[in-house]
Motif scaffolding. Structure first.
Motif, mmCIF file in Angstrom:
data_model
loop_
_atom_site.group_PDB
_atom_site.id
_atom_site.type_symbol
_atom_site.label_atom_id
_atom_site.label_comp_id
_atom_site.label_asym_id
_atom_site.label_seq_id
_atom_site.Cartn_x
_atom_site.Cartn_y
_atom_site.Cartn_z
ATOM 1 N N LEU A 86 12.765 1.803 3.993
ATOM 2 C CA LEU A 86 14.033 1.117 4.236
ATOM 3 C C LEU A 86 14.338 0.065 3.188
ATOM 4 C CD1 LEU A 86 13.794 0.748 8.119
ATOM 5 C CD2 LEU A 86 15.076 2.441 6.810
ATOM 6 N N GLN A 87 13.305 -0.565 2.659
ATOM 7 C CA GLN A 87 13.507 -1.629 1.674
ATOM 8 C C GLN A 87 13.427 -1.126 0.246
ATOM 9 O OE1 GLN A 87 10.661 -4.677 2.619
ATOM 10 N NE2 GLN A 87 11.322 -4.797 4.776
ATOM 11 N N ASN A 88 13.149 0.213 0.098
ATOM 12 C CA ASN A 88 13.026 0.796 -1.229
ATOM 13 C C ASN A 88 12.046 0.002 -2.081
ATOM 14 O OD1 ASN A 88 13.553 2.754 -3.149
ATOM 15 N ND2 ASN A 88 15.311 1.653 -4.015
ATOM 16 N N ALA A 89 10.949 -0.414 -1.433
ATOM 17 C CA ALA A 89 9.969 -1.260 -2.105
ATOM 18 C C ALA A 89 8.952 -0.403 -2.841
ATOM 19 C CB ALA A 89 9.248 -2.144 -1.088
ATOM 20 N N ALA A 90 8.375 -0.996 -3.877
ATOM 21 C CA ALA A 90 7.357 -0.298 -4.646
ATOM 22 C C ALA A 90 6.031 -0.330 -3.876
ATOM 23 C CB ALA A 90 7.187 -0.938 -6.013
ATOM 24 N N VAL A 91 5.267 0.751 -4.044
ATOM 25 C CA VAL A 91 3.959 0.824 -3.415
ATOM 26 C C VAL A 91 2.975 0.057 -4.289
ATOM 27 C CG1 VAL A 91 2.100 2.335 -2.665
ATOM 28 C CG2 VAL A 91 4.488 3.054 -2.385
ATOM 29 N N ASP A 92 2.538 -1.071 -3.780
ATOM 30 C CA ASP A 92 1.603 -1.901 -4.536
ATOM 31 C C ASP A 92 0.313 -2.053 -3.744
ATOM 32 O OD1 ASP A 92 2.370 -3.524 -2.474
ATOM 33 O OD2 ASP A 92 3.543 -4.906 -3.718
ATOM 34 N N ALA A 93 -0.555 -2.912 -4.240
ATOM 35 C CA ALA A 93 -1.843 -3.115 -3.576
ATOM 36 C C ALA A 93 -1.670 -3.649 -2.173
ATOM 37 C CB ALA A 93 -2.703 -4.061 -4.412
ATOM 38 N N GLU A 94 -0.585 -4.409 -1.942
ATOM 39 C CA GLU A 94 -0.358 -4.957 -0.605
ATOM 40 C C GLU A 94 0.066 -3.871 0.374
ATOM 41 O OE1 GLU A 94 2.366 -8.380 1.620
ATOM 42 O OE2 GLU A 94 2.360 -8.216 -0.563
ATOM 43 N N ALA A 95 0.767 -2.843 -0.114
ATOM 44 C CA ALA A 95 1.208 -1.761 0.758
ATOM 45 C C ALA A 95 0.034 -0.892 1.199
ATOM 46 C CB ALA A 95 2.252 -0.906 0.053
ATOM 47 N N LEU A 96 -0.937 -0.715 0.305
ATOM 48 C CA LEU A 96 -2.138 0.045 0.651
ATOM 49 C C LEU A 96 -3.155 -0.924 1.237
ATOM 50 C CD1 LEU A 96 -2.447 2.306 -2.515
ATOM 51 C CD2 LEU A 96 -1.566 2.958 -0.280
ATOM 52 N N LYS A 97 -3.224 -0.974 2.544
ATOM 53 C CA LYS A 97 -4.066 -1.960 3.217
ATOM 54 C C LYS A 97 -5.520 -1.506 3.176
ATOM 55 C CE LYS A 97 -0.280 -3.252 6.296
ATOM 56 N NZ LYS A 97 0.004 -4.511 5.601
ATOM 57 N N PRO A 98 -6.403 -2.331 2.638
ATOM 58 C CA PRO A 98 -7.822 -1.952 2.574
ATOM 59 C C PRO A 98 -8.461 -1.965 3.960
ATOM 60 C CG PRO A 98 -7.535 -4.194 1.830
ATOM 61 C CD PRO A 98 -6.148 -3.657 2.050
ATOM 62 N N THR A 99 -9.526 -1.234 4.086
ATOM 63 C CA THR A 99 -10.269 -1.169 5.348
ATOM 64 C C THR A 99 -11.720 -1.548 5.078
ATOM 65 O OG1 THR A 99 -10.893 1.158 5.078
ATOM 66 C CG2 THR A 99 -8.756 0.710 6.104
ATOM 67 N N THR A 100 -12.509 -1.516 6.127
ATOM 68 C CA THR A 100 -13.934 -1.818 5.970
ATOM 69 C C THR A 100 -14.682 -0.671 5.305
ATOM 70 O OG1 THR A 100 -14.346 -0.972 8.204
ATOM 71 C CG2 THR A 100 -13.947 -3.345 7.975
ATOM 72 N N HIS A 101 -14.014 0.455 5.118
ATOM 73 C CA HIS A 101 -14.623 1.606 4.456
ATOM 74 C C HIS A 101 -14.290 1.567 2.973
ATOM 75 C CE1 HIS A 101 -15.509 3.565 8.343
ATOM 76 N NE2 HIS A 101 -14.363 3.014 8.714
ATOM 77 N N PRO A 102 -15.256 1.558 2.095
ATOM 78 C CA PRO A 102 -14.971 1.579 0.658
ATOM 79 C C PRO A 102 -14.127 2.792 0.290
ATOM 80 C CG PRO A 102 -17.295 1.126 1.071
ATOM 81 C CD PRO A 102 -16.701 1.530 2.368
ATOM 82 N N ASN A 103 -13.171 2.596 -0.594
ATOM 83 C CA ASN A 103 -12.299 3.654 -1.133
ATOM 84 C C ASN A 103 -11.261 4.157 -0.138
ATOM 85 O OD1 ASN A 103 -13.843 3.622 -3.550
ATOM 86 N ND2 ASN A 103 -15.291 5.103 -2.673
ATOM 87 N N LEU A 104 -11.193 3.577 1.056
ATOM 88 C CA LEU A 104 -10.218 4.033 2.041
ATOM 89 C C LEU A 104 -9.155 2.961 2.257
ATOM 90 C CD1 LEU A 104 -9.238 6.100 4.140
ATOM 91 C CD2 LEU A 104 -10.699 4.962 5.816
#
Length: 511
Positions: A331-349
């Motif tokens: 909806l906001q036509n925002a770029a996919v950045d590091a903040e959009a990809l939320k890290p988890t407790t699993h490495p690489n996920l």
């Protein structure tokens, strides 16, 4: 276009004997109940039946042409007369004489006839007279009386003046009843109970069209089975993840699923994989999450996208904030950045939660802006796993399947109906989706289970303790690997196979 792996049915189909043994293990209680009820009923019914005794008298017939001498023709004549005499004994004149001799006002000719049985012993001159009665003494008395009356009658007949008819073995009082036979009745009742229980079990199995095994999957949808996952412990608010103390053999099933998916798409590696199901509750979100974790553990950067914009669950599974997510990017036509990809407790996920729920999910997912977001996510990771709504409930999953490189269908054992799985596959085919195969979820482990899960569980204990050993593929998965590798051609190198945890030569010869 939907593509089913070219695997022969014989490579997947377990022998019928094993299927019947599995059915027996599932319905053992019904067989036990049927045998117990029938046997108990036969015991009590037999107890109510009055015992019947049988006494037998034996006669010998001697017919001679010349008194004082016996020739071979006399013997043949006597043998033929036994058939005649056997019939004469049961005729009314003899029976009336017996009734008079017994002098029992309660005994009639008809009753005596029903109790009496005569037999001519084959190839002999003997005739047996048997009488059945509820009193052993009365049975013996009647048998002897019938024989005596008939002998007296024949002695007075002119036709037998050159021969004799005599009693060679009088009837004795029987010590045990001839019927009812308690053991025989119980044995027959138990056999009948087992037969009826088997019929009920077969009828229920035949009427039950839910998916239970890889054979059912192939019959219903013509698809290969990528893996079988057991029932995973979880609470109602959070789906089970392999990081939350799942049994090791269950966690390893997702590593096997990862290997099979890589082989099934080895000719055309998939960067975007959609995980969906025919209906809700089949375990698609659980499968998508644990599959993504297994891929991340293999060293790939994985983005798990929650595209279920109606009932999202991934943010709760990974304890993430859902105030922003996929819908925010769209909806906001925002770029996919590091903040959009939320890290988890699993490495690489990394997880992209659904975000605020929109009023028009299907239109939003079909918009070209969604394609742009996926492309941006692909540029930042190695693999994108997408969780979607059920196929038959809404149109969202069909839209997503057309955009994904590959699709995995999830079916719940003994829950998903064959017709629903077939309809889901047909819907994906109309969407021109590339369906890799089916994951059977919520599999019951043990001897009463289906497919290869029980045998895998037993074999797993032999190598699970070796932390340095690679994940092994069950034998029933080998045809899937072989078929996919064959389609890929000579472009598959031994080193690539080894990287996926499978020794090509060993598995090719293990089948």
């Amino acid at each position: 276009m939907s593509e089913a792996l070219d695997i022969s049915a014989d490579a997947w189909r377990a022998p019928d004997v094993k299927r019947y043994i599995a059915m027996l293990s599932r319905w053992w209680w019904l067989f036990l109940a049927g045998a117990a009820i029938a046997g108990t009923g036969a015991y009590f019914i037999t107890r109510t039946i009055a015992p019947t005794y049988q006494a037998t008298t034996t006669l010998i017939i001697n017919q001679v042409e010349t008194p004082g001498s016996i020739v071979y023709s006399d013997v043949l004549t006597s043998e033929r007369l036994t058939q005649t005499y056997r019939e004469l004994i049961t005729k009314r004149p003899v029976l009336e004489a017996v009734v008079k001799e017994v002098d029992d006002p309660n005994l009639t000719v008809g009753q005596l006839s029903s109790k009496l049985n005569t037999t001519a012993v084959k190839d002999t001159q003997l005739v047996t007279i048997s009488v059945r009665d509820q009193s052993p003494e009365r049975a013996a008395h009647l048998a002897n009386t019938v024989a005596e009356v008939f002998v007296q009658t024949e002695s007075a007949d002119a036709i037998t003046r050159t021969g004799t008819t005599r009693i060679v073995e009088p009837a004795s009082v029987p010590g045990a009843p001839i019927s009812p036979n308690m053991r025989l009745n119980i044995a027959m009742a138990v056999a009948l109970g087992l037969l009826l229980a088997g019929g009920v079990a077969l009828l229920v199995e035949h009427m039950d069209d839910t998916v239970k095994s890889s054979e059912d999957v192939r019959f219903a949808a013509g698809l290969a089975t990528l893996g079988e996952v057991g029932r995973l412990p979880h609470d109602k608010d959070r789906i089970p993840l392999s990081s939350r103390g799942l049994p090791m053999h269950e966690a390893e099933t997702f590593a096997i699923l990862r290997t099979n998916v890589e082989f099934s798409s080895i000719a055309h590696p998939a960067r975007v994989i959609l995980v969906t199901s025919a209906s809700s509750g089949d375990g698609k979100s659980t499968t998508a999450s644990n599959f993504a974790i297994a891929c991340a553990e293999a060293g790939k950067a994985v983005a798990l996208v929650d595209a279920d914009l109606r009932r999202p669950t991934l943010h709760r599974a990974f304890n993430l904030d859902n105030s922003s997510g996929l819908t925010s990017l769209l909806l906001q036509n925002a770029a996919v950045d590091a903040e959009a990809l939320k890290p988890t407790t699993h490495p690489n996920l990394f997880v992209v939660p659904s975000g605020p729920l929109p009023p028009n999910p299907a239109e939003l997912l079909g918009w070209s802006g969604f394609d742009a977001v996926i492309e941006q996510i692909k540029s930042r990771v190695d693999l994108v796993v997408v969780d979607s709504p059920p196929l038959l409930a809404v149109a969202d999953a069909r839209i997503l399947a057309a955009k994904a490189d590959a699709t995995i269908l999830v079916a719940a054992q003994s829950v998903t109906r064959g017709g629903a799985l077939r309809a889901a596959h047909d819907a994906l085919a109309r969407a021109n989706a590339n369906v890799l195969g089916v994951v059977i979820n919520k599999v019951k482990r043990g001897r009463g289970g289906y497919g290869y899960s029980y045998y895998y569980n037993r074999a797993y204990g032999a190598y699970a303790g070796d932390a340095g050993e690679r994940v092994r593929t069950p034998r029933s998965i080998t045809p899937l690997i072989a078929s996919a590798a064959a389609r890929a051609g000579n472009g598959v190198r031994n080193g690539e196979l080894g990287a996926l945890g499978v020794d090509r030569h060993r598995d090719a010869n293990s089948g």
